[in-house]
Design a protein around this motif. Structure first.
Motif, mmCIF file in Angstrom:
data_model
loop_
_atom_site.group_PDB
_atom_site.id
_atom_site.type_symbol
_atom_site.label_atom_id
_atom_site.label_comp_id
_atom_site.label_asym_id
_atom_site.label_seq_id
_atom_site.Cartn_x
_atom_site.Cartn_y
_atom_site.Cartn_z
ATOM 1 N N ASN A 32 75.542 88.188 63.072
ATOM 2 C CA ASN A 32 75.826 89.558 62.650
ATOM 3 C C ASN A 32 74.510 90.232 62.278
ATOM 4 N N GLU A 33 74.520 91.574 62.293
ATOM 5 C CA GLU A 33 73.308 92.332 62.031
ATOM 6 C C GLU A 33 72.679 91.946 60.689
ATOM 7 N N ILE A 34 73.529 91.705 59.706
ATOM 8 C CA ILE A 34 73.048 91.405 58.353
ATOM 9 C C ILE A 34 72.199 90.114 58.319
ATOM 10 N N ASP A 35 72.382 89.259 59.307
ATOM 11 C CA ASP A 35 71.655 87.980 59.338
ATOM 12 C C ASP A 35 70.380 88.009 60.186
ATOM 13 N N PHE A 36 70.064 89.168 60.770
ATOM 14 C CA PHE A 36 68.867 89.236 61.628
ATOM 15 C C PHE A 36 67.614 88.779 60.882
ATOM 16 N N LYS A 37 67.506 89.218 59.604
ATOM 17 C CA LYS A 37 66.245 88.959 58.902
ATOM 18 C C LYS A 37 66.074 87.481 58.533
ATOM 19 N N ASN A 38 67.164 86.740 58.521
ATOM 20 C CA ASN A 38 67.059 85.308 58.177
ATOM 21 C C ASN A 38 67.101 84.406 59.408
ATOM 22 N N GLU A 39 67.015 85.011 60.573
ATOM 23 C CA GLU A 39 67.199 84.181 61.776
ATOM 24 C C GLU A 39 66.092 83.133 61.899
ATOM 25 N N TYR A 40 66.486 81.943 62.302
ATOM 26 C CA TYR A 40 65.566 80.804 62.420
ATOM 27 C C TYR A 40 64.971 80.742 63.828
ATOM 28 N N PHE A 41 63.672 80.503 63.910
ATOM 29 C CA PHE A 41 63.027 80.334 65.226
ATOM 30 C C PHE A 41 62.177 79.071 65.242
ATOM 31 N N PHE A 42 62.045 78.486 66.404
ATOM 32 C CA PHE A 42 61.127 77.343 66.574
ATOM 33 C C PHE A 42 60.392 77.548 67.898
ATOM 34 N N GLU A 43 59.253 76.878 68.051
ATOM 35 C CA GLU A 43 58.542 77.046 69.316
ATOM 36 C C GLU A 43 59.078 76.027 70.326
ATOM 37 N N MET A 44 59.523 76.538 71.472
ATOM 38 C CA MET A 44 60.141 75.630 72.449
ATOM 39 C C MET A 44 59.110 75.172 73.487
ATOM 40 N N LYS A 45 58.694 73.910 73.330
ATOM 41 C CA LYS A 45 57.652 73.344 74.194
ATOM 42 C C LYS A 45 58.171 72.068 74.853
ATOM 43 N N PRO A 46 58.374 72.094 76.156
ATOM 44 C CA PRO A 46 58.812 70.872 76.815
ATOM 45 C C PRO A 46 57.639 69.951 77.126
ATOM 46 N N SER A 47 57.967 68.681 77.246
ATOM 47 C CA SER A 47 56.948 67.683 77.522
ATOM 48 C C SER A 47 57.543 66.612 78.425
ATOM 49 N N PHE A 48 56.650 65.824 78.996
ATOM 50 C CA PHE A 48 57.094 64.790 79.924
ATOM 51 C C PHE A 48 56.354 63.510 79.569
ATOM 52 N N CYS A 49 57.078 62.406 79.389
ATOM 53 C CA CYS A 49 56.440 61.139 79.024
ATOM 54 C C CYS A 49 56.091 60.360 80.287
ATOM 55 N N GLU A 50 54.797 60.073 80.420
ATOM 56 C CA GLU A 50 54.365 59.370 81.631
ATOM 57 C C GLU A 50 54.724 57.897 81.591
ATOM 58 N N ASN A 51 55.108 57.419 80.419
ATOM 59 C CA ASN A 51 55.444 56.000 80.305
ATOM 60 C C ASN A 51 56.911 55.709 80.621
ATOM 61 N N CYS A 52 57.854 56.502 80.011
ATOM 62 C CA CYS A 52 59.278 56.203 80.239
ATOM 63 C C CYS A 52 59.975 57.349 80.983
ATOM 64 N N PHE A 53 59.201 58.376 81.359
ATOM 65 C CA PHE A 53 59.667 59.481 82.218
ATOM 66 C C PHE A 53 60.670 60.410 81.540
ATOM 67 N N ALA A 54 60.766 60.350 80.210
ATOM 68 C CA ALA A 54 61.715 61.229 79.511
ATOM 69 C C ALA A 54 61.148 62.643 79.410
ATOM 70 N N PHE A 55 61.900 63.605 79.966
ATOM 71 C CA PHE A 55 61.586 65.030 79.841
ATOM 72 C C PHE A 55 62.226 65.473 78.538
ATOM 73 N N GLN A 56 61.432 65.996 77.598
ATOM 74 C CA GLN A 56 61.967 66.247 76.255
ATOM 75 C C GLN A 56 61.267 67.412 75.577
#
Ligand code: TYD
Ligand code: ZN
Length: 409
Positions: free
Chosen positions: A31-55
């Protein structure tokens, strides 16, 4: 915040190959009232060369995403209902010797869309669903459900109370779980000697090929390949014995896993592992190419929407998917380019989309006042939607899609 510069599966050092920028909770319609408290995180994908997990490197803590406000009810899609009935039928006929003496567990059982078929066949079952509101819907239908997160600890409790399980299954759930080692350790304890784990999730191969980067959002901490699943299994004395591609969620893979040596390994498994190797799934340059493709896709979509705006035509989003949160926030598309997003889920309606704050309206509003262009955010349900929207097309409405490439049709 669940943050890791080492691979969550194998502990190898990992680093991001790109950033999608700041992202809100993908299903956090607000809702509009919650805009100012909205949570954000930086979305950075990565790839493990050892076990091949994309995460993902960073991920919001689970209760921020899966709580009593979780707006995702599987049973709202008719095609998904059929899909899950077929999955249940396949498991029952291929892997259960008797019905009454068996025990099946579903991880992330949502509103019981799949487990109800086991219940209706009189098969002892247990659903584990952390989002209380959806778990309550299942309980009301008489489906045995507990509202918890699955891990090794919970597996010990279940073992004590119910004994071992012949089948454990999960659909679009495994890729949500950060500590897969705890989950797989629990599964290894819970499965009978010849028991089967079956799960399906969006497939890395489809995402790379279609540049469907909208599969990446807070809940999807992993995008699996057969190579990464196979490597994870090995850590727990389990074995990937079969894989079957699925058309759902824009291209998924169903994995079948058993205790090591208990079943024959199908040739599908050898084939897919070879294909993944050949197609560069283990090669870091593949992910650099993917990054470039994402950037191009974003540029194409923004310029198309800007052109339409300059022509004073209306664009409405079709389906307030979790995936659309990635598209909108990565591309910086807001209410200036999209009038509203139409969605059939009551919990999302009359709220705003996460981060981009585009109003979400009921489907009736779309019908009442159809736009010139509908931007197909729910592209994974294309068939179901096109069947339904013949009138929209007949009256001159056009679709915009961005997977596998940005285009009007
Ligand atoms: P979903 O397929 O679950 O995607 P995601 O996992 O990215 O959230 O979401 C589909 C959304 O689209 C859901 O909110 C319901 C909505 N929807 C419609 O509004 N109309 C439709 O005809 C269909 C099939 C879905
Ligand atoms: Zn790893």
């Amino acid at each position: 915040m669940n943050s890791s510069n080492t691979c969550r599966v194998c502990g190898n050092e990992i680093s991001p190959f790109m950033s999608f920028g700041k992202m809100p909770i993908a299903n956090g319609f607000l809702n509009e009232i919650d805009f100012k408290n909205e949570y954000f995180f930086e979305m950075k994908p990565s790839f493990c060369e050892n076990c091949f997990a994309f995460q993902l490197i960073d991920q919001p803590d689970a209760p921020m995403m899966f709580n009593e406000n979780y707006p995702f009810f599987s049973s709202l899609s008719k095609h998904m209902q059929v899909h899950f009935k077929n999955f249940a039928d396949q498991l029952i006929s291929n892997f259960l010797r008797t019905k009454e003496d068996s025990f099946v567990i579903e991880l992330g059982s949502n509103d019981g869309i799949m487990l109800k078929h086991f219940k209706n066949s009189g098969i002892p079952h247990l659903g584990i669903e952390p989002s209380k509101n959806v778990a309550d819907v299942a309980k009301k239908e008489g489906i045995n459900t507990i509202s918890e997160f699955f891990n090794e600890n919970l597996a010990d409790h279940i073992l004590e109370k119910h004994g071992k399980a012949n089948i454990i299954f999960a659909a679009n759930v495994m890729c949500h779980i950060p500590d897969l080692n705890s989950v797989f350790a629990g599964i290894a304890k819970l499965l009978t000697e010849d028991g089967i784990l079956a799960f399906e999730d969006p497939y890395l191969g489809d995402m790379l090929e279609k540049v469907s980067y909208d599969q990446i959002y807070d809940e999807h901490i992993y995008i699996f390949s057969a190579s990464s699943v196979s490597s994870l299994c090995e850590r727990h004395d389990l074995e990937l014995i079969d894989v079957i591609p699925q058309p759902t969620h824009g291209g998924s893979m169903r994995y079948f896993i058993t205790h090591k040596g208990s079943h024959k390994i199908s040739k599908n498994v050898h084939q897919i592992l070879e294909n993944e190797e050949k197609n560069g799934f283990k090669d870091p340059t593949t992910y650099i190419r993917f990054k470039n493709n994402c950037e191009q896709s974003k540029k194409d979509l923004v310029s198309l929407l800007e052109k339409i705006k300059s022509e004073k035509k209306r664009v409405v989003g079709y389906g307030a998917t979790s995936k659309s949160t990635t598209i909108l926030n990565y591309s910086g598309i807001g209410n200036d380019l999209i009038e509203f997003i139409s969605d059939t889920t009551p919990l999302k309606q009359n709220k705003y989309s996460p981060g981009a704050h585009i109003p979400v309206r009921s489907y009736e509003e779309f019908k009442k006042n159809p736009p010139d262009y509908a931007l197909l955010f729910a592209w994974n349900h294309s068939n179901e939607i096109f069947e339904k929207e013949k009138d929209f097309e007949k009256n001159g409405g056009k679709w915009i899609r961005f997977v596998p490439k940005v285009e009007i049709f």
